[in-house]
Write a protein that holds these residues in place. Structure first.
Motif, PDB file in Angstrom:
ATOM      1  N   GLY A   1       0.156  19.692 -11.174  1.00 49.67           N
ATOM      2  CA  GLY A   1       0.155  18.551 -12.071  1.00 49.67           C
ATOM      3  C   GLY A   1       0.759  18.888 -13.418  1.00 49.67           C
ATOM      4  O   GLY A   1       0.764  20.050 -13.848  1.00 49.67           O
ATOM      5  N   LYS A   2       1.276  17.867 -14.071  1.00 51.42           N
ATOM      6  CA  LYS A   2       1.820  18.048 -15.422  1.00 51.42           C
ATOM      7  C   LYS A   2       0.660  18.169 -16.418  1.00 51.42           C
ATOM      8  O   LYS A   2      -0.393  17.548 -16.258  1.00 51.42           O
ATOM      9  N   VAL A   3       0.838  18.998 -17.401  1.00 52.58           N
ATOM     10  CA  VAL A   3      -0.200  19.208 -18.415  1.00 52.58           C
ATOM     11  C   VAL A   3      -0.369  17.941 -19.261  1.00 52.58           C
ATOM     12  O   VAL A   3       0.608  17.297 -19.656  1.00 52.58           O
ATOM     13  N   MET A   4      -1.628  17.596 -19.515  1.00 48.77           N
ATOM     14  CA  MET A   4      -1.975  16.531 -20.465  1.00 48.77           C
ATOM     15  C   MET A   4      -2.451  17.234 -21.746  1.00 48.77           C
ATOM     16  O   MET A   4      -3.405  18.010 -21.711  1.00 48.77           O
ATOM     17  N   MET A   5      -1.783  16.947 -22.867  1.00 46.44           N
ATOM     18  CA  MET A   5      -2.094  17.680 -24.104  1.00 46.44           C
ATOM     19  C   MET A   5      -1.601  16.852 -25.295  1.00 46.44           C
ATOM     20  O   MET A   5      -0.400  16.695 -25.477  1.00 46.44           O
ATOM     21  N   ASP A   6      -2.535  16.315 -26.074  1.00 45.71           N
ATOM     22  CA  ASP A   6      -2.105  15.446 -27.177  1.00 45.71           C
ATOM     23  C   ASP A   6      -2.613  15.898 -28.553  1.00 45.71           C
ATOM     24  O   ASP A   6      -2.596  15.124 -29.509  1.00 45.71           O
ATOM     25  N   ARG A   7      -3.044  17.167 -28.659  1.00 50.26           N
ATOM     26  CA  ARG A   7      -3.410  17.699 -29.985  1.00 50.26           C
ATOM     27  C   ARG A   7      -3.483  19.226 -29.924  1.00 50.26           C
ATOM     28  O   ARG A   7      -3.512  19.832 -28.853  1.00 50.26           O
ATOM     29  N   HIS A   8      -3.512  19.827 -31.113  1.00 55.02           N
ATOM     30  CA  HIS A   8      -3.674  21.275 -31.273  1.00 55.02           C
ATOM     31  C   HIS A   8      -2.627  22.084 -30.512  1.00 55.02           C
ATOM     32  O   HIS A   8      -2.930  23.126 -29.907  1.00 55.02           O
ATOM     33  N   ALA A   9      -1.398  21.588 -30.522  1.00 57.19           N
ATOM     34  CA  ALA A   9      -0.271  22.276 -29.893  1.00 57.19           C
ATOM     35  C   ALA A   9       0.998  21.831 -30.618  1.00 57.19           C
ATOM     36  O   ALA A   9       0.983  20.834 -31.353  1.00 57.19           O
ATOM     37  N   PRO A  10       2.123  22.554 -30.447  1.00 57.99           N
ATOM     38  CA  PRO A  10       3.367  22.136 -31.089  1.00 57.99           C
ATOM     39  C   PRO A  10       3.713  20.683 -30.738  1.00 57.99           C
ATOM     40  O   PRO A  10       3.491  20.245 -29.602  1.00 57.99           O
ATOM     41  N   GLU A  11       4.266  19.958 -31.711  1.00 50.97           N
ATOM     42  CA  GLU A  11       4.558  18.529 -31.527  1.00 50.97           C
ATOM     43  C   GLU A  11       5.416  18.274 -30.294  1.00 50.97           C
ATOM     44  O   GLU A  11       5.184  17.309 -29.549  1.00 50.97           O
ATOM     45  N   ASP A  12       6.397  19.152 -30.038  1.00 47.63           N
ATOM     46  CA  ASP A  12       7.293  18.951 -28.900  1.00 47.63           C
ATOM     47  C   ASP A  12       6.625  19.225 -27.556  1.00 47.63           C
ATOM     48  O   ASP A  12       7.214  18.970 -26.503  1.00 47.63           O
ATOM     49  N   LEU A  13       5.415  19.763 -27.587  1.00 44.01           N
ATOM     50  CA  LEU A  13       4.670  19.990 -26.348  1.00 44.01           C
ATOM     51  C   LEU A  13       3.523  18.997 -26.171  1.00 44.01           C
ATOM     52  O   LEU A  13       2.739  19.122 -25.233  1.00 44.01           O
ATOM     53  N   CYS A  14       3.414  18.053 -27.076  1.00 41.24           N
ATOM     54  CA  CYS A  14       2.333  17.074 -26.994  1.00 41.24           C
ATOM     55  C   CYS A  14       2.833  15.746 -26.422  1.00 41.24           C
ATOM     56  O   CYS A  14       3.940  15.309 -26.739  1.00 41.24           O
ATOM     57  N   ASP A  15       2.010  15.148 -25.598  1.00 40.60           N
ATOM     58  CA  ASP A  15       2.233  13.760 -25.194  1.00 40.60           C
ATOM     59  C   ASP A  15       1.222  12.897 -25.950  1.00 40.60           C
ATOM     60  O   ASP A  15       0.670  13.329 -26.956  1.00 40.60           O
ATOM     61  N   THR A  16       0.980  11.698 -25.487  1.00 38.41           N
ATOM     62  CA  THR A  16      -0.092  10.854 -26.027  1.00 38.41           C
ATOM     63  C   THR A  16      -1.028  10.520 -24.870  1.00 38.41           C
ATOM     64  O   THR A  16      -0.703  10.780 -23.704  1.00 38.41           O
ATOM     65  N   ALA A  17      -2.159   9.943 -25.173  1.00 41.58           N
ATOM     66  CA  ALA A  17      -3.092   9.561 -24.113  1.00 41.58           C
ATOM     67  C   ALA A  17      -2.416   8.631 -23.106  1.00 41.58           C
ATOM     68  O   ALA A  17      -2.501   8.825 -21.890  1.00 41.58           O
ATOM     69  N   GLU A  18      -1.711   7.635 -23.628  1.00 41.42           N
ATOM     70  CA  GLU A  18      -1.069   6.641 -22.754  1.00 41.42           C
ATOM     71  C   GLU A  18       0.104   7.256 -21.990  1.00 41.42           C
ATOM     72  O   GLU A  18       0.279   6.992 -20.789  1.00 41.42           O
ATOM     73  N   GLN A  19       0.914   8.062 -22.685  1.00 43.28           N
ATOM     74  CA  GLN A  19       2.059   8.681 -22.013  1.00 43.28           C
ATOM     75  C   GLN A  19       1.596   9.630 -20.906  1.00 43.28           C
ATOM     76  O   GLN A  19       2.171   9.664 -19.812  1.00 43.28           O
ATOM     77  N   ALA A  20       0.549  10.394 -21.176  1.00 40.23           N
ATOM     78  CA  ALA A  20       0.013  11.304 -20.160  1.00 40.23           C
ATOM     79  C   ALA A  20      -0.462  10.528 -18.942  1.00 40.23           C
ATOM     80  O   ALA A  20      -0.229  10.930 -17.795  1.00 40.23           O
ATOM     81  N   TYR A  21      -1.104   9.394 -19.197  1.00 35.76           N
ATOM     82  CA  TYR A  21      -1.586   8.540 -18.110  1.00 35.76           C
ATOM     83  C   TYR A  21      -0.416   8.013 -17.279  1.00 35.76           C
ATOM     84  O   TYR A  21      -0.416   8.112 -16.041  1.00 35.76           O
ATOM     85  N   GLN A  22       0.593   7.460 -17.963  1.00 31.74           N
ATOM     86  CA  GLN A  22       1.730   6.864 -17.251  1.00 31.74           C
ATOM     87  C   GLN A  22       2.536   7.917 -16.494  1.00 31.74           C
ATOM     88  O   GLN A  22       2.912   7.703 -15.336  1.00 31.74           O
ATOM     89  N   ASP A  23       2.807   9.062 -17.153  1.00 31.10           N
ATOM     90  CA  ASP A  23       3.562  10.137 -16.488  1.00 31.10           C
ATOM     91  C   ASP A  23       2.811  10.645 -15.259  1.00 31.10           C
ATOM     92  O   ASP A  23       3.405  10.854 -14.193  1.00 31.10           O
ATOM     93  N   SER A  24       1.514  10.859 -15.416  1.00 31.44           N
ATOM     94  CA  SER A  24       0.712  11.388 -14.302  1.00 31.44           C
ATOM     95  C   SER A  24       0.653  10.381 -13.160  1.00 31.44           C
ATOM     96  O   SER A  24       0.794  10.751 -11.977  1.00 31.44           O
ATOM     97  N   LYS A  25       0.468   9.113 -13.495  1.00 32.12           N
ATOM     98  CA  LYS A  25       0.409   8.072 -12.462  1.00 32.12           C
ATOM     99  C   LYS A  25       1.717   8.012 -11.671  1.00 32.12           C
ATOM    100  O   LYS A  25       1.711   7.923 -10.427  1.00 32.12           O
ATOM    101  N   THR A  26       2.832   8.081 -12.379  1.00 27.40           N
ATOM    102  CA  THR A  26       4.143   8.063 -11.726  1.00 27.40           C
ATOM    103  C   THR A  26       4.297   9.254 -10.781  1.00 27.40           C
ATOM    104  O   THR A  26       4.772   9.105  -9.642  1.00 27.40           O
ATOM    105  N   LEU A  27       3.873  10.430 -11.242  1.00 30.57           N
ATOM    106  CA  LEU A  27       3.986  11.635 -10.417  1.00 30.57           C
ATOM    107  C   LEU A  27       3.041  11.579  -9.209  1.00 30.57           C
ATOM    108  O   LEU A  27       3.405  12.024  -8.115  1.00 30.57           O
ATOM    109  N   ILE A  28       1.848  11.035  -9.401  1.00 29.48           N
ATOM    110  CA  ILE A  28       0.914  10.879  -8.271  1.00 29.48           C
ATOM    111  C   ILE A  28       1.539   9.993  -7.203  1.00 29.48           C
ATOM    112  O   ILE A  28       1.537  10.319  -6.004  1.00 29.48           O
TER     113      ILE A  28
END
Length: 440
Positions: free
Chosen positions: A167-194
């Motif tokens: 699975g793709k990592v879900m991470m929206d804080r405490h990491a470099p900005e370019d490695l962070c998604d958002t709650a909604e983006q993580a949901y949509q990306d993960s749903k698409t991959l599922i």
């Protein structure tokens, strides 16, 4: 393009060793050991259709069936790795840090490279080959925050019909900005991959928050929502690896009674949930792991390398919690489950406990399958299961040959293998009934 299993049945002859049943106590494993000198395994369309002695099996062989004979090797079920990070393949052996500083110093800069799909393809192909070279036929794998990192991995595994959960990592804080998604983006990306990958061929998907500190409550809520919408997908994350990490979780989630309670609150525990490490669990957390049928990935080389602590297999058996074995590349130091078991033995010794050869085999095969809720498909040579197996040369080095010449029985030979073995011992790896790796 998917690797296609042969429509013609095939067969493997040799010395087979497996464990016939999942167990609830380590002491029971010995009662379910199956060792067949000169056995026969018949395979059709990736599945085991017959297994037993060569003498009995010849009657089940059709005229034109091809039998691959390994008279001098040992054949065991494919090894199962229950926690590994494929993007960290290139950073094994990074010096001098413990968990939190290690992430910032080494891991995050490495994972930024996986924004480039071509780069992800290159590392994914290397990673899959390295698993096969070490006899690992199934793995539960972290990607990066980038969806294309998971496309690259599943595409590489599909070429050899390999069962991977990722699975793709879900991470929206405490990491470099370019490695962070958002709650909604993580949901949509993960749903698409599922929807794209889960259940396609042998691919399975895991909802993958890195760990509680790098996900906001909003993102963990979305992760729980995914689990509700897709109840047969996995959850894969980290838990109680490092004491500073645990203290940080208590600061970030003061309303929760402990670290595991964070995940449990958001609906992320369960029979397909695997938590890596669990070195410092509290009593309530052990009870929650058991009650929810969640599993632990024990990662000895990583726990030692990062100085995280010593995991107690004895405690896991006592609490009736499922445990699999994880290499945890790249804090872990080897792709080899043989090397990982070598360190697992020492971790138990340091706590005054023993890890037998047969228990080691259990954790690397059938116990790993049980921890991934796949023991109906993987982990031994029972008829109907998927034909993943490893042909092992017990005498890969001069020292091993000398030690094996003095071995008393199969248990002693197995223990010597787990203490001294590595990728040099892997003669051939079969995935779904086909040769996926052969030592040159």
């Amino acid at each position: 393009m998917s690797f296609t299993t042969s429509p013609q049945p095939s067969a493997i002859r040799g010395n087979f060793l497996d464990i016939t049943h999942t167990v609830s106590q380590a002491s029971d494993i010995k009662n379910h050991i199956r060792y067949i000198e000169d056995g026969l395994l018949i395979i059709s369309e990736g599945k085991i259709t017959w297994f037993g002695s060569w003498e009995d099996g010849q009657a089940h062989l059709s005229k034109n069936i091809q039998v691959q004979h390994y008279p001098d090797q040992l054949i065991v079920p494919g090894f199962i790795d229950t926690h590994i990070h494929y993007p960290q393949t290139e950073m094994v052996g990074a010096y001098g840090e413990q968990l939190l500083s290690w992430l910032n110093t080494y891991t995050f800069p490495t994972e930024l490279k996986f924004k480039d799909k071509a780069y992800a393809d290159k590392i994914a192909a290397f990673f899959v080959q390295e698993l096969l070279k070490n006899g690992t036929t199934t793995a539960l794998v972290f990607g990066t925050v980038h969806p294309q990192s998971i496309d690259a991995l599943f595409e590489a595994a599909e070429k050899v019909d390999m069962r991977l959960i990722a699975g793709k990592v879900m991470m929206d804080r405490h990491a470099p900005e370019d490695l962070c998604d958002t709650a909604e983006q993580a949901y949509q990306d993960s749903k698409t991959l599922i929807e794209k990958w889960h259940g396609k061929g042998r691919a399975l998907y895991a909802i993958t928050p890195r760990f509680a500190p790098t996900s906001t409550p909003e993102q963990l809520t979305k992760a729980g929502q995914l689990k509700q919408e897709f109840p047969d997908v996995y959850v894969h994350t980290h838990l109680s690896e490092n004491k500073d990490e645990i203290a940080w979780v208590k600061l970030l989630f003061p309303e929760r009674k402990n670290y595991l309670d964070v995940y449990d609150h958001y609906g992320l525990t369960g029979s397909r949930s695997v938590f890596a490490h669990c070195v410092h669990l509290e009593e309530d957390e052990w009870q929650c792991m058991h009650k929810t049928d969640s599993a632990i990935a024990f990662c000895p080389t990583s726990n030692l390398f990062l100085g995280s602590g010593l995991f107690s297999l004895k405690q896991a058996w006592n609490k009736q919690v499922k445990v699999g074995l994880g290499t945890d590349i790249g804090a872990g130091t080897s792709f080899s489950q043989l090397q990982t078991l070598n360190e697992a033995y020492k971790v138990q010794q340091l706590q005054g406990d023993k890890l037998s050869a047969f228990e080691s085999l259990y954790h690397a095969t059938l116990g790993g399958a049980k921890s991934l809720h796949l023991d109906d498909k993987l982990g031994n040579f029972n008829i109907g299961k998927e034909a993943d197996c490893v042909v092992i040369n017990l005498n890969a080095t001069a020292l091993q040959a000398l030690r094996q010449s003095q071995a008393k029985d199969i248990e002693d030979r197995l223990f010597a293998l787990f203490t001294m073995g590595d990728d040099r011992n892997i003669h051939t790896t079969y995935v779904y009934g086909q040769v996926a790796y052969q030592q040159k």
